[in-house]
Design an enzyme around this catalytic site. Structure first.
Site, PDB file in Angstrom:
ATOM      1  N   ASP A 175       0.825  -1.553  -0.058  1.00 61.12           N
ATOM      2  CA  ASP A 175       0.157   0.458  -0.207  1.00 61.12           C
ATOM      3  C   ASP A 175       1.017   1.290   0.065  1.00 61.12           C
ATOM      4  O   ASP A 175       1.891   1.238   0.836  1.00 61.12           O
ATOM      5  CB  ASP A 175      -0.304  -0.090   0.873  1.00 61.12           C
ATOM      6  CG  ASP A 175      -2.240  -0.021   0.872  1.00 61.12           C
ATOM      7  OD1 ASP A 175      -2.690   1.631   0.591  1.00 61.12           O
ATOM      8  OD2 ASP A 175      -3.261  -0.615   1.096  1.00 61.12           O
ATOM      9  N   ASP A 223      -3.334   4.658  -2.829  1.00 62.96           N
ATOM     10  CA  ASP A 223      -4.218   5.068  -1.151  1.00 62.96           C
ATOM     11  C   ASP A 223      -4.492   6.621  -2.277  1.00 62.96           C
ATOM     12  O   ASP A 223      -4.117   7.116  -2.323  1.00 62.96           O
ATOM     13  CB  ASP A 223      -3.866   5.230  -0.366  1.00 62.96           C
ATOM     14  CG  ASP A 223      -5.002   5.330   0.430  1.00 62.96           C
ATOM     15  OD1 ASP A 223      -6.006   4.589   0.640  1.00 62.96           O
ATOM     16  OD2 ASP A 223      -4.993   6.462   1.544  1.00 62.96           O
ATOM     17  N   GLU A 228      -6.292   3.493  -5.933  1.00 62.21           N
ATOM     18  CA  GLU A 228      -7.767   4.185  -5.769  1.00 62.21           C
ATOM     19  C   GLU A 228      -7.715   5.501  -6.071  1.00 62.21           C
ATOM     20  O   GLU A 228      -7.086   6.115  -5.616  1.00 62.21           O
ATOM     21  CB  GLU A 228      -7.472   4.081  -4.200  1.00 62.21           C
ATOM     22  CG  GLU A 228      -8.879   4.054  -3.587  1.00 62.21           C
ATOM     23  CD  GLU A 228      -8.612   4.090  -2.223  1.00 62.21           C
ATOM     24  OE1 GLU A 228      -9.925   3.622  -0.719  1.00 62.21           O
ATOM     25  OE2 GLU A 228      -8.121   4.432  -0.797  1.00 62.21           O
ATOM     26  N   HIS A 236     -11.071  -3.435   2.384  1.00 61.62           N
ATOM     27  CA  HIS A 236     -11.029  -3.278   4.019  1.00 61.62           C
ATOM     28  C   HIS A 236     -12.031  -1.813   4.689  1.00 61.62           C
ATOM     29  O   HIS A 236     -12.326  -1.628   5.779  1.00 61.62           O
ATOM     30  CB  HIS A 236      -9.517  -2.638   4.316  1.00 61.62           C
ATOM     31  CG  HIS A 236      -8.779  -1.863   3.609  1.00 61.62           C
ATOM     32  ND1 HIS A 236      -8.708  -1.955   2.645  1.00 61.62           N
ATOM     33  CD2 HIS A 236      -8.826  -0.357   4.105  1.00 61.62           C
ATOM     34  CE1 HIS A 236      -8.188  -0.424   1.536  1.00 61.62           C
ATOM     35  NE2 HIS A 236      -8.022   0.058   2.830  1.00 61.62           N
ATOM     36  N   ASP A 237     -12.967  -1.097   3.665  1.00 53.85           N
ATOM     37  CA  ASP A 237     -13.636  -0.234   3.299  1.00 53.85           C
ATOM     38  C   ASP A 237     -14.763  -0.586   3.440  1.00 53.85           C
ATOM     39  O   ASP A 237     -15.730   1.309   3.008  1.00 53.85           O
ATOM     40  CB  ASP A 237     -12.334   1.302   2.333  1.00 53.85           C
ATOM     41  CG  ASP A 237     -11.813   2.105   2.820  1.00 53.85           C
ATOM     42  OD1 ASP A 237     -11.117   2.075   4.154  1.00 53.85           O
ATOM     43  OD2 ASP A 237     -10.549   2.267   1.895  1.00 53.85           O
TER      44      ASP A 237
END
Length: 561
Positions: free
Chosen positions: A101, A202, A259, A335-336
């Site tokens: 990440d 991210d 993302e 995870h979101d």
């Protein structure tokens, strides 16, 4: 695209690991790198090619590791760099790749860059972040934080505000500063030299802020959409990513996924173009934002399902528009996001397994790179047993603070119902390995309360049952590896207005796949004129009843065209 020029990451399947919740090896209640290493053979057995690791860097954990205080050291909760190096070597030994990440829209306010930046207006790191004077005694503009409240924090020492699109402890980096970008490239190349296999980036669509930082063109009450609409896909984002490509990404055969909050089709064609100038693919959010609240002030918080025609329209748009131009990422949860089976299938005991398989079938036969979030492959569900005292997620806690306590837009019970449907902690409850103590995750006290259904839903149970969700996902992955048409075939939606069944084709040069998915608890009847010589590639029922579709039935036919 032909089967001859398929890139490795276009046939790959990614398994996402949230290390904090995956496996605790030292019984402190927090998952760690040794815990990940213990289950590499499990990931290999599933058939995945790539592991995406959520952040494992040093962090004060205001946002569970997405507030990084040192990009080149490991959070002691997870281990140390020697353990990371060992994990990377062990993964490579098994033919598994590791994608890290990359969180560079913002850092932690504990990062040495920000500590220097806030120390004085003339510090050489001041311009690493975005500082502005007050306007009429207030914030510099009307941008709202994604985590509720304003996106600006006043700093008494220097008398200016700093921008934080997320938590106050996550100040935004200033990508307009070439020295800051150069520092990022050096850090990324340090990881590339270690031998990692790629980056998941991210909120990368937010790094280029609009010139002049103007007010967003939405009501101030729209605390979730405000900054997204004002900031996403800024004027220099593609310039920055092309610089990243030249300075870092071309230095190795990397897999990259951005993302991209607020991305649309046209932007995605630039971010993930087949010309390879920027990224391999992006995560877009349109399909997971279709079930937001009609009241913009409540943002994502809602508990009503999206209609199937709306979901079809959106997923199909991305399949059609990127075909031959750019590459899709395929995901239901991460995870979101809440658990896929609870959101799109059914977590009722009688339907959970069959609907988890159906949801997987729909996604894995589309064009793009599929992402499986830990526990999805065993049909883990939302955690309805978590109450206000159990939640850890800053987004949930801030929503309660603003929407219930400060702005009185909603009552506690209604928000809790919405959180049980959409909250991020649904996905973050620890991985369910066994029916034993704490689901085999830890002998200590788990950092987040366990979902209380681990006695019935766990890896041990799944591996012992040849008809489990796990083995179904294993077959989905195997088919993608074996059949080029799943990667290269063109997509064609059938019956877009059908409210119960989602059916589409994948069309190759000499064969077709017909993918049928019943999204309901009831029996349906559909006749798609399946050729007599068609073979069933995969199905979540043991037999084929032709035009009759049982509850949540999924099946894929293959035939010559």
């Amino acid at each position: 695209m032909t089967k001859e020029n398929i890139k490795w990451w276009q046939k790959a399947v990614v398994y996402q690991i949230y290390p904090r919740s995956f496996q605790d090896s030292n019984n402190d209640g927090i998952g760690d790198l040794k815990g990940v290493e213990q289950h590499l053979d499990y990931v290999k057995k599933l058939g995945a090619d790539v592991i995406w690791l959520n952040p494992v860097y040093n962090s004060p954990n205001k946002d569970n590791g997405y507030d990084i205080s040192d990009y080149q050291s490991i959070n002691p909760e997870f281990g140390d760099m020697a353990q990371f190096d060992h994990l990377l070597a062990e993964a490579h030994e098994r033919g598994l790749k590791i994608v890290m990440d990359l969180v560079v829209n913002h850092s932690s306010d504990q990062h040495k860059w920000f500590i220097e930046s806030r120390s004085s207006k003339d510090n050489d790191k001041r311009d690493f972040y975005i500082w502005r004077d007050p306007v009429d005694g207030h914030e510099p503009n009307n941008w709202g934080s994604f985590f509720s409240g304003p996106a600006w924090k006043f700093d008494e020492k220097t008398g200016q505000y700093y921008l934080h699109l997320f938590a106050e402890g996550q100040p935004d980096l200033n990508w307009a500063n070439p020295k800051m970008r150069e520092t990022i490239w050096n850090m990324m190349n340090w990881w590339v030299d270690k031998g990692i296999d790629g980056f998941r980036m991210d909120v990368i669509s937010l790094i280029s802020k609009p010139d002049g930082l103007p007010d967003g063109k939405v009501p101030k009450g729209d605390i979730y959409g405000n900054s997204n609409r004002a900031v996403a896909n800024g004027p220099h984002v593609h310039e920055y990513l092309q610089e990243m490509r030249n300075k870092v990404l071309n230095n190795a055969d990397m897999m990259t996924v951005g993302e991209a909050s607020g991305v649309d089709i046209e932007n995605a064609k630039e971010y993930a173009s087949n010309d390879g100038k920027e990224l391999n693919m992006v995560f877009q959010f349109e399909h997971v934002e279709l079930d937001g609240n009609p009241d913009p002030a409540l943002g994502k918080w809602y508990d009503q399902r999206v209609s199937l025609p709306k979901l079809k329209e959106n997923l199909s748009k991305w399949q059609y528009e990127l075909d031959g131009k750019a590459w899709n990422s395929l995901y239901w949860n991460n995870h979101d996001q809440p658990r896929a089976v609870s959101r799109y299938g059914s977590d009722k005991p009688e339907f959970r397994v069959v609907s988890a398989k159906m949801v997987g079938t729909l996604l894995h036969f589309m064009q793009g790179t599929p992402y499986i979030y830990q526990g999805e492959e065993i049909g883990m569900t939302n955690a309805y047993n978590l109450g206000w005292d159990d939640f850890n997620d800053i987004e949930i806690l801030n929503a309660r603070e603003y929407l219930v306590n400060k702005d009185h837009l909603i009552d506690d019970d209604t928000l809790l119902r919405y959180v049980h449907y959409k909250g991020r902690d649904n996905a973050r409850t620890p991985m369910q390995w066994t029916a034993g103590k704490n689901a085999g995750f830890t002998d200590g006290t788990p950092w987040l309360k366990m979902n209380d259904n681990f006695g019935e839903i766990n890896v041990e149970e799944a591996l012992a049952d040849k008809d489990s969700v796990f083995y179904y996902y294993q077959k989905l992955i195997q088919l993608r590896h074996e059949l080029p048409i799943i990667t290269t075939g063109h997509y064609q939606l059938l019956d877009p207005e059908d409210e119960e069944v989602y059916t589409y084709k994948r069309i190759g040069d000499d064969e077709e796949l017909l993918v049928i998915n019943n999204f309901t608890e009831s029996e349906q009847s559909r006749d798609y004129g399946v050729p007599a010589n068609a073979e069933i590639l995969i199905s979540n029922y043991p037999d084929d009843q032709g035009t009759t579709l049982r509850p949540f039935e999924a099946k894929v036919y293959r035939y010559k065209n």
